[in-house]
Design a protein around this motif. Structure first.
Motif, PDB file in Angstrom:
ATOM      1  N   SER A  26       0.831  -1.201   0.000  1.00 33.64           N
ATOM      2  CA  SER A  26       0.000   0.000   0.000  1.00 33.64           C
ATOM      3  C   SER A  26       0.872   1.260   0.000  1.00 33.64           C
ATOM      4  CB  SER A  26      -0.895   0.004   1.248  1.00 33.64           C
ATOM      5  OG  SER A  26      -0.119   0.305   2.403  1.00 33.64           O
ATOM      6  N   ALA A  27       0.205   2.403  -0.078  1.00 34.77           N
ATOM      7  CA  ALA A  27       0.917   3.689  -0.070  1.00 34.77           C
ATOM      8  C   ALA A  27       1.623   3.928   1.256  1.00 34.77           C
ATOM      9  CB  ALA A  27      -0.065   4.821  -0.345  1.00 34.77           C
ATOM     10  N   TRP A  28       1.213   3.234   2.317  1.00 32.92           N
ATOM     11  CA  TRP A  28       1.909   3.368   3.596  1.00 32.92           C
ATOM     12  C   TRP A  28       3.342   2.853   3.489  1.00 32.92           C
ATOM     13  CZ3 TRP A  28      -0.573   6.628   6.300  1.00 32.92           C
ATOM     14  CH2 TRP A  28      -1.947   6.569   6.537  1.00 32.92           C
ATOM     15  N   ALA A  29       3.594   1.933   2.571  1.00 32.47           N
ATOM     16  CA  ALA A  29       4.915   1.305   2.441  1.00 32.47           C
ATOM     17  C   ALA A  29       5.827   2.106   1.524  1.00 32.47           C
ATOM     18  CB  ALA A  29       4.769  -0.125   1.932  1.00 32.47           C
ATOM     19  N   THR A  30       5.696   3.421   1.535  1.00 26.29           N
ATOM     20  CA  THR A  30       6.540   4.320   0.748  1.00 26.29           C
ATOM     21  C   THR A  30       7.185   5.321   1.705  1.00 26.29           C
ATOM     22  OG1 THR A  30       4.787   5.955   0.408  1.00 26.29           O
ATOM     23  CG2 THR A  30       4.938   4.149  -1.214  1.00 26.29           C
ATOM     24  N   PRO A  31       8.259   5.986   1.292  1.00 23.84           N
ATOM     25  CA  PRO A  31       8.847   7.012   2.161  1.00 23.84           C
ATOM     26  C   PRO A  31       7.848   8.087   2.582  1.00 23.84           C
ATOM     27  CG  PRO A  31      10.392   6.427   0.447  1.00 23.84           C
ATOM     28  CD  PRO A  31       9.112   5.724   0.111  1.00 23.84           C
ATOM     29  N   ASN A  32       7.011   8.551   1.642  1.00 23.20           N
ATOM     30  CA  ASN A  32       6.010   9.556   2.008  1.00 23.20           C
ATOM     31  C   ASN A  32       4.981   8.987   2.965  1.00 23.20           C
ATOM     32  OD1 ASN A  32       7.057  11.730   0.557  1.00 23.20           O
ATOM     33  ND2 ASN A  32       5.980  11.169  -1.307  1.00 23.20           N
ATOM     34  N   GLY A  33       4.630   7.714   2.773  1.00 28.10           N
ATOM     35  CA  GLY A  33       3.671   7.066   3.665  1.00 28.10           C
ATOM     36  C   GLY A  33       4.217   6.938   5.072  1.00 28.10           C
ATOM     37  N   ALA A  34       5.485   6.544   5.194  1.00 29.32           N
ATOM     38  CA  ALA A  34       6.098   6.415   6.520  1.00 29.32           C
ATOM     39  C   ALA A  34       6.159   7.771   7.220  1.00 29.32           C
ATOM     40  CB  ALA A  34       7.490   5.810   6.388  1.00 29.32           C
ATOM     41  N   ALA A  35       6.531   8.817   6.471  1.00 30.83           N
ATOM     42  CA  ALA A  35       6.586  10.160   7.068  1.00 30.83           C
ATOM     43  C   ALA A  35       5.196  10.624   7.478  1.00 30.83           C
ATOM     44  CB  ALA A  35       7.207  11.148   6.078  1.00 30.83           C
ATOM     45  N   LEU A  94       4.316   0.979  13.765  1.00 35.25           N
ATOM     46  CA  LEU A  94       4.149   2.119  14.654  1.00 35.25           C
ATOM     47  C   LEU A  94       4.236   1.601  16.080  1.00 35.25           C
ATOM     48  CD1 LEU A  94       3.247   5.076  15.368  1.00 35.25           C
ATOM     49  CD2 LEU A  94       0.902   4.209  15.282  1.00 35.25           C
ATOM     50  N   ALA A  95       5.132   2.161  16.868  1.00 34.45           N
ATOM     51  CA  ALA A  95       5.281   1.780  18.268  1.00 34.45           C
ATOM     52  C   ALA A  95       4.960   2.989  19.135  1.00 34.45           C
ATOM     53  CB  ALA A  95       6.693   1.286  18.549  1.00 34.45           C
ATOM     54  N   ALA A  96       3.923   2.875  19.968  1.00 36.47           N
ATOM     55  CA  ALA A  96       3.526   3.960  20.867  1.00 36.47           C
ATOM     56  C   ALA A  96       3.652   3.454  22.291  1.00 36.47           C
ATOM     57  CB  ALA A  96       2.090   4.392  20.568  1.00 36.47           C
ATOM     58  N   ALA A  97       4.497   4.101  23.077  1.00 35.17           N
ATOM     59  CA  ALA A  97       4.780   3.647  24.435  1.00 35.17           C
ATOM     60  C   ALA A  97       4.358   4.692  25.450  1.00 35.17           C
ATOM     61  CB  ALA A  97       6.269   3.344  24.594  1.00 35.17           C
ATOM     62  N   THR A  98       4.143   4.227  26.677  1.00 35.55           N
ATOM     63  CA  THR A  98       3.861   5.169  27.748  1.00 35.55           C
ATOM     64  C   THR A  98       5.089   6.062  27.929  1.00 35.55           C
ATOM     65  OG1 THR A  98       4.647   3.580  29.381  1.00 35.55           O
ATOM     66  CG2 THR A  98       2.288   3.598  28.954  1.00 35.55           C
ATOM     67  N   GLY A  99       4.860   7.239  28.487  1.00 34.99           N
ATOM     68  CA  GLY A  99       5.952   8.195  28.598  1.00 34.99           C
ATOM     69  C   GLY A  99       6.141   9.000  27.323  1.00 34.99           C
ATOM     70  N   ARG A 100       5.128   8.921  26.423  1.00 31.26           N
ATOM     71  CA  ARG A 100       5.139   9.693  25.177  1.00 31.26           C
ATOM     72  C   ARG A 100       6.370   9.404  24.332  1.00 31.26           C
ATOM     73  NH1 ARG A 100       4.669  15.538  26.979  1.00 31.26           N
ATOM     74  NH2 ARG A 100       4.546  15.962  24.753  1.00 31.26           N
ATOM     75  N   GLN A 101       6.596   8.121  24.094  1.00 37.39           N
ATOM     76  CA  GLN A 101       7.624   7.671  23.151  1.00 37.39           C
ATOM     77  C   GLN A 101       6.887   7.109  21.942  1.00 37.39           C
ATOM     78  OE1 GLN A 101      11.059   7.564  23.660  1.00 37.39           O
ATOM     79  NE2 GLN A 101      11.004   8.401  25.719  1.00 37.39           N
ATOM     80  N   CYS A 102       7.149   7.630  20.776  1.00 33.19           N
ATOM     81  CA  CYS A 102       6.440   7.190  19.575  1.00 33.19           C
ATOM     82  C   CYS A 102       7.444   7.015  18.439  1.00 33.19           C
ATOM     83  CB  CYS A 102       5.364   8.206  19.191  1.00 33.19           C
ATOM     84  SG  CYS A 102       4.180   7.618  17.961  1.00 33.19           S
ATOM     85  N   THR A 103       7.397   5.846  17.805  1.00 38.45           N
ATOM     86  CA  THR A 103       8.390   5.490  16.791  1.00 38.45           C
ATOM     87  C   THR A 103       7.718   4.885  15.570  1.00 38.45           C
ATOM     88  OG1 THR A 103      10.022   5.017  18.512  1.00 38.45           O
ATOM     89  CG2 THR A 103      10.429   4.051  16.354  1.00 38.45           C
ATOM     90  N   VAL A 104       8.229   5.220  14.406  1.00 40.66           N
ATOM     91  CA  VAL A 104       7.860   4.526  13.169  1.00 40.66           C
ATOM     92  C   VAL A 104       9.108   3.817  12.674  1.00 40.66           C
ATOM     93  CG1 VAL A 104       7.184   4.800  10.742  1.00 40.66           C
ATOM     94  CG2 VAL A 104       5.959   6.046  12.533  1.00 40.66           C
ATOM     95  N   TRP A 105       8.962   2.522  12.397  1.00 33.29           N
ATOM     96  CA  TRP A 105      10.053   1.664  11.955  1.00 33.29           C
ATOM     97  C   TRP A 105       9.708   1.217  10.542  1.00 33.29           C
ATOM     98  CZ3 TRP A 105      14.529   1.052  14.311  1.00 33.29           C
ATOM     99  CH2 TRP A 105      15.326  -0.058  14.045  1.00 33.29           C
ATOM    100  N   ALA A 106      10.498   1.603   9.569  1.00 36.73           N
ATOM    101  CA  ALA A 106      10.200   1.299   8.164  1.00 36.73           C
ATOM    102  C   ALA A 106      11.311   0.437   7.584  1.00 36.73           C
ATOM    103  CB  ALA A 106      10.044   2.583   7.363  1.00 36.73           C
ATOM    104  N   GLU A 107      10.960  -0.767   7.159  1.00 36.81           N
ATOM    105  CA  GLU A 107      11.934  -1.691   6.577  1.00 36.81           C
ATOM    106  C   GLU A 107      11.804  -1.707   5.063  1.00 36.81           C
ATOM    107  OE1 GLU A 107      11.066  -5.412   8.425  1.00 36.81           O
ATOM    108  OE2 GLU A 107      11.788  -4.772  10.402  1.00 36.81           O
ATOM    109  N   GLN A 108      12.892  -2.117   4.408  1.00 37.58           N
ATOM    110  CA  GLN A 108      12.915  -2.256   2.948  1.00 37.58           C
ATOM    111  C   GLN A 108      12.627  -0.943   2.232  1.00 37.58           C
ATOM    112  OE1 GLN A 108      13.937  -5.107   1.310  1.00 37.58           O
ATOM    113  NE2 GLN A 108      14.479  -5.668   3.394  1.00 37.58           N
ATOM    114  N   MET A 109      13.165   0.140   2.763  1.00 34.89           N
ATOM    115  CA  MET A 109      13.025   1.457   2.122  1.00 34.89           C
ATOM    116  C   MET A 109      14.397   2.098   1.990  1.00 34.89           C
ATOM    117  SD  MET A 109       9.760   3.481   3.619  1.00 34.89           S
ATOM    118  CE  MET A 109       8.233   2.625   3.931  1.00 34.89           C
TER     119      MET A 109
END
Length: 199
Positions: A26-35, A94-109
């Motif tokens: 899907s479009a999520w699996a693109t650099p613009n989608g990850a951003a 997408l990883a959302a953790a307590t303590g307001r830690q939020c990460t997007v991990w994109a592979e194969q880009m």
């Protein structure tokens, strides 16, 4: 020789695409989608875990099986949720953790387009009134691979605190793993140790 190999590889890729197989990404699996995921789920929610998860579920994200591998690294050892973007075969998380830690991990880009998409997204937020200040832009080598690290100080319109936004991306165009992260920054003291105002 390189041209021949390139043509053969291109033909092989076309043939592979012609074979019936998994659904296209899907479009999520693109650099613009990850951003876009990062900005909408992490930055615009002020890195609040509940808001990030609610946004993701509304977009069709699905929780990742905790037995898939170590999710603790993505959550920085905190309780939280890891969700996979729809249509990405688990390559965008997408990883959302307590303590307001939020990460997007994109592979194969490839790294450079992810970096550019992030810079453009933050420039758009700045044009709408947010404060965006680049603090770090450096290249470093780790385990034989070169990466770029960007770090910004970010303050949303009307917000009283700053967020630290980071992007670690590969330098080359080969597909790799890219990481985008946001977390609260400590408040800047009003006065420096010498008594001068900091702002």
């Amino acid at each position: 020789m390189r041209l021949v190999v390139g043509v053969l590889w291109s033909a092989f890729g076309s043939a592979a695409l012609a074979q019936p197989g998994p659904a296209p990404l899907s479009a999520w699996a693109t650099p613009n989608g990850a951003a876009r995921i990062f900005v909408q789920a992490c930055v615009q929610t002020n890195a609040e875990e509940g808001a990030a998860v609610d946004w993701a579920l509304a977009q069709g994200f699905e929780p990742v099986d905790p037995m898939r591998g170590s999710m603790d690294g993505l959550l920085a050892g905190q309780p939280g949720s890891v969700l996979a973007a729809p249509g990405t075969r688990g390559q965008v998380l997408l990883a959302a953790a307590t303590g307001r830690q939020c990460t997007v991990w994109a592979e194969q880009m490839p790294g450079p387009p992810v970096r550019t998409a992030m810079q453009e997204s933050l420039a758009l937020l700045a044009s709408r009134g947010a404060k965006v200040q680049l603090g770090v832009d450096r290249n470093f080598e780790r385990a034989g691979a070169w990466r770029n690290q960007l770090q910004w100080r970010y303050r949303a319109v009307g917000a009283s605190g700053d967020l630290g936004i980071g992007a670690i991306t590969t330098l080359g165009d080969a597909p790799g793993t890219q990481g985008l992260n946001v977390a609260p920054l400590p408040a800047t003291p009003a006065f420096a140790p010498d008594g001068m105002p900091t702002r």
